[in-house]
Design a protein around this motif. Structure first.
Motif, short mmCIF file in Angstrom:
data_model
loop_
_atom_site.label_atom_id
_atom_site.label_comp_id
_atom_site.label_asym_id
_atom_site.label_seq_id
_atom_site.Cartn_x
_atom_site.Cartn_y
_atom_site.Cartn_z
N PRO A 1 0.82 -1.21 0.00
CA PRO A 1 0.00 0.00 0.00
C PRO A 1 0.86 1.27 0.00
CG PRO A 1 -0.06 -1.07 2.14
CD PRO A 1 0.71 -1.96 1.24
N ALA A 2 0.31 2.33 -0.54
CA ALA A 2 0.98 3.63 -0.62
C ALA A 2 2.40 3.50 -1.17
CB ALA A 2 1.01 4.31 0.75
N PRO A 3 2.54 2.90 -2.36
CA PRO A 3 3.89 2.61 -2.85
C PRO A 3 4.75 3.86 -3.02
CG PRO A 3 2.27 2.26 -4.57
CD PRO A 3 1.52 2.44 -3.31
N HIS A 4 4.15 4.99 -3.38
CA HIS A 4 5.03 6.14 -3.62
C HIS A 4 5.54 6.75 -2.33
CE1 HIS A 4 1.34 8.59 -3.13
NE2 HIS A 4 2.18 9.49 -2.69
N LYS A 5 4.94 6.34 -1.20
CA LYS A 5 5.52 6.76 0.09
C LYS A 5 6.49 5.69 0.58
CE LYS A 5 1.78 9.50 2.00
NZ LYS A 5 0.42 8.95 2.06
N ASP B 1 10.52 5.18 -0.20
CA ASP B 1 11.64 5.81 0.50
C ASP B 1 11.86 5.22 1.89
OD1 ASP B 1 12.42 7.61 -1.53
OD2 ASP B 1 10.64 8.80 -1.09
N ASP B 2 11.17 4.13 2.20
CA ASP B 2 11.36 3.51 3.50
C ASP B 2 12.62 2.65 3.49
OD1 ASP B 2 9.15 4.64 4.49
OD2 ASP B 2 7.98 2.81 4.73
#
Lengths: 333, 337
Positions: A140-144, A147-148
């Motif tokens: 989920p929320a791949p574009h966030k 950067d993890d």
């Protein structure tokens, strides 16, 4: 099995200075097929996978055999050619998602690295592709998330990231070395479903290395049972579970709690295979002979040939076809 | 197992299922149909436009933020900035040669506003000497560390990554250099060549690389066995790429800490050489000031104490910065998120 063979392994032998963990192993993988390699710890499954990638530890040597991958003998390629093949045409997923991601690089960096190397994408294009890939593996929320760092993700998510890295360049063969062993049971099914879906969508072949027979029934097209570095049985999963031939396969199935509907593991102890795989060291004949319930004197002198009892089926045990023995072995010791 | 989709491998689109509509997501109140499929793709995946492709620098910002919040690191940084400013401003504030005699000797610090830190036995301005000495100390410390780091990193990473006979040969080389007492080697190197700043710097670099090489080698030996290095090899990365992009970032924290300590010890080595009179005789350095003041320790102790304190605080500042960098650069130590 109508498709052309993508990978063909013939008489593969891997040798360490004192032992041979993989001996005369042969199998084929067709395009788009899922082959499961089953066996207990120490039976040579993971080393086989590493040998396919030519990533064996330095002490190990491939002393004989051929590995043909779409017409090329992988054992004859030089280092540069094999490197251009790894990650691009053959990719691998490892057992431990906790340690297989580089802890100091963001997951985006780790996905884009391979894309930029093999596909020559620009940084921006690779990043977009990485976001797509993370979405493809249902993060989920791949574009966030891109950067993890790995430590910010759960085990199941990390394995998804590993899968995203592995399929980034659309490999033709994906080797999954016990991909779910380190995960919760609930996550296991999700990851295997994901692998199966990707296999179909990206038209990959999949080698699924596992010791979990439950996985085999559900996801494999073909099963190779290994014991002490040798193939002892090969069958379609339905046939294998309906009528296991080799005493080792029978032992494995009897030791599995799911196969008898009316039997719960709290009712009593599960049947186990006596002894341990260490007993196979130094055996001249069948490696399973020291633990086999139907062993005969002839078993210990020469390695049994692979017999073909039916189509798409191989078994390395001549005793099983002798009258009476079949019945004894089928009772589960 | 024949799959109907095995035949075609579209080269452009990663996956036909992904060729989804890129029009901006509709506002709220989804139709029932949309609701049913909302989890097939993450809702925000469609917003994965080029805008989000440019946000890759957040990790560097985060490390900087962690570093700036660390009070010890900030103390060290502020002091180091002061030293750097002193070094840069020295020719502006005191354009005259710090070795020239400008006043009566033995003016005690704080007694004459023209010479806030007093004068030495020959009437030279101590403050001017401290400021000009900072130039030499920093120059020697930083350049020598860069030399030592470069040599040590190349040799240590090669030995640690490849192992085998390469490792054996390089470890023997490291041991040969390390069996010589480093300060005696340094004195010999400087004595053979003329004592100038360049020679002193090079010599300090030469005696300090084995420490780095050993550290880097042991880090690489440990890290090359990690699963993610095998995973990197399984993706077809070459040796140089694995060394630089996969292993080196993991080995950095101890290297960074060591390099800040190396700058400090290079400053100490230069001071020691100057103290013994093996520094460049035409330049003032903190070490030579201590050496000059040594004989007057009982009568004018400030001549050794002031440059000594300059060395102590600079070395301490570098150590504090090293620790702060270590905390900031290692994502596992940060308690953010």
């Amino acid at each position: 099995m109508a498709n052309a063979s993508l990978l063909s392994v013939r008489d593969l032998t891997v040798k360490f200075p004192r032992i041979e963990p993989v001996r005369n192993l042969s199998f084929d993988v067709s395009e788009g097929e899922t082959l499961a390699i089953v066996g207990e710890s120490g039976s040579g499954k993971s080393l086989t996978a590493l040998a396919l990638m030519r990533l064996l530890p330095k002490a190990a040597q491939i002393t004989s055999g051929r590995i043909d991958f779409s017409g090329r003998d992988l054992l004859k390629l030089d280092d540069r050619s094999i490197r251009s093949l790894r990650g691009k045409e053959i990719a691998m997923i490892f057992q431990e998602p906790m340690t297989s991601l580089n802890p100091v690089l963001t997951i985006g960096r780790q996905i884009t690295e391979s894309l930029r190397l093999h596909e020559g994408l620009s940084a921006k294009a690779a990043r977009l592709r990485a976001i797509e890939l993370l979405d493809l593996v249902r993060i989920p929320a791949p574009h966030k998330r891109i950067d993890d760092y790995p430590h910010q993700l759960s085990g199941g998510m990390r394995q998804r990231v590993m899968i995203a890295i592995a399929v980034a360049c659309r490999p033709r063969l994906l080797i999954a070395d016990e991909p779910t062993t380190a995960l919760d049971v609930t996550i296991q099914a999700q990851v295997l479903d994901l692998l199966d879906r990707l296999r179909r969508e990206l038209s990959m072949a999949l080698i699924l290395i596992t010791h979990d027979l439950g996985i085999v029934t559900q996801w494999a097209d073909n099963v190779v049972v290994m014991y002490a570095g040798r193939k002892v049985e090969q069958a379609l999963p339905e046939a294998l579970f309906a009528d296991p031939l080799h005493p080792y396969t029978r032992g494995l199935l009897n030791a599995s709690p799911r196969l008898k509907d009316d039997y719960h593991y709290t009712d009593g102890p599960l049947t186990e295979i006596p002894g341990s795989i260490v007993s196979a060291i130094g055996e001249n004949g069948c490696p399973f002979a020291p633990r086999c319930p139907i062993v005969r004197s002839g078993c210990r002198t020469r390695v049994p040939d692979l017999l073909v009892p039916a189509e798409d089926r191989l078994v390395a045990c001549p005793v099983i076809f002798a009258e009476g023995e079949r019945h004894v072995a089928a009772r589960g010791l | 197992m024949s799959n109907p989709d095995t035949a075609e491998r579209a080269p452009v689109v990663l996956n036909p299922a992904l060729a989804y509509d890129r029009s901006p997501p509709k506002p709220d109140a989804p139709t029932p149909n949309e609701e049913r499929w909302s989890n097939v793709h993450a809702p925000d995946a469609m917003r994965a436009t080029t805008a989000s492709a440019e946000t890759g620098t957040t990790s560097a910002n985060r490390a900087l933020r962690v570093f700036l919040r660390n009070p010890n690191a900030m103390t060290g940084l502020i002091f180091l900035v002061l030293v750097v400013a002193a070094a840069l401003l020295a020719p502006v504030l005191y354009p005259e040669d710090p070795l020239s005699m400008v006043a009566r000797p033995f003016i005690w610090p704080g007694t004459n506003s023209t010479y806030p830190l007093g004068t030495d036995s020959l009437g030279r301005d101590v403050l001017s000497g401290i400021l000009h000495g900072a130039r030499i100390s920093l120059l020697v410390g930083i350049v020598a560390t860069v030399i030592g780091l470069a040599v040590g990193l190349i040799i240590g990473s090669t030995a640690g990554y490849f192992g085998g006979w390469v490792d054996d040969v390089l470890v023997k080389l490291i041991e040969i250099v390390q069996t010589l007492p480093s300060f005696i080697l340094l004195v010999v190197l400087v004595a053979i060549a003329q004592p100038s700043v360049a020679v002193v710097t090079g010599a300090v670099g030469i005696v300090s690389w084995p420490t780095v090489a050993r550290l880097v080698r042991s880090e690489f030996r440990a890290i090359r066995e990690k699963d993610y290095v095998v995973a990197a090899r399984s993706l077809g990365y070459g040796h140089v790429r694995i060394i630089i992009r996969e292993i080196l970032p993991n080995a950095l924290p101890p290297i960074i800490v060591t390099s800040s300590v190396m700058v400090a010890s290079a400053i100490l080595m230069e001071s020691a050489l100057s103290f013994m009179g093996l520094g460049d005789p035409n330049l003032v350095s903190w070490g030579s000031m201590i050496g000059d003041g040594r004989e007057l320790l009982r009568t004018a102790w400030y001549l050794t104490a002031i440059p000594g304190l300059a060395i102590v605080f600079t070395v301490l500042a570098l150590n504090l910065i090293g620790d702060g960098l270590n905390d900031a650069l290692n994502p596992r130590f940060t308690d953010e998120r």
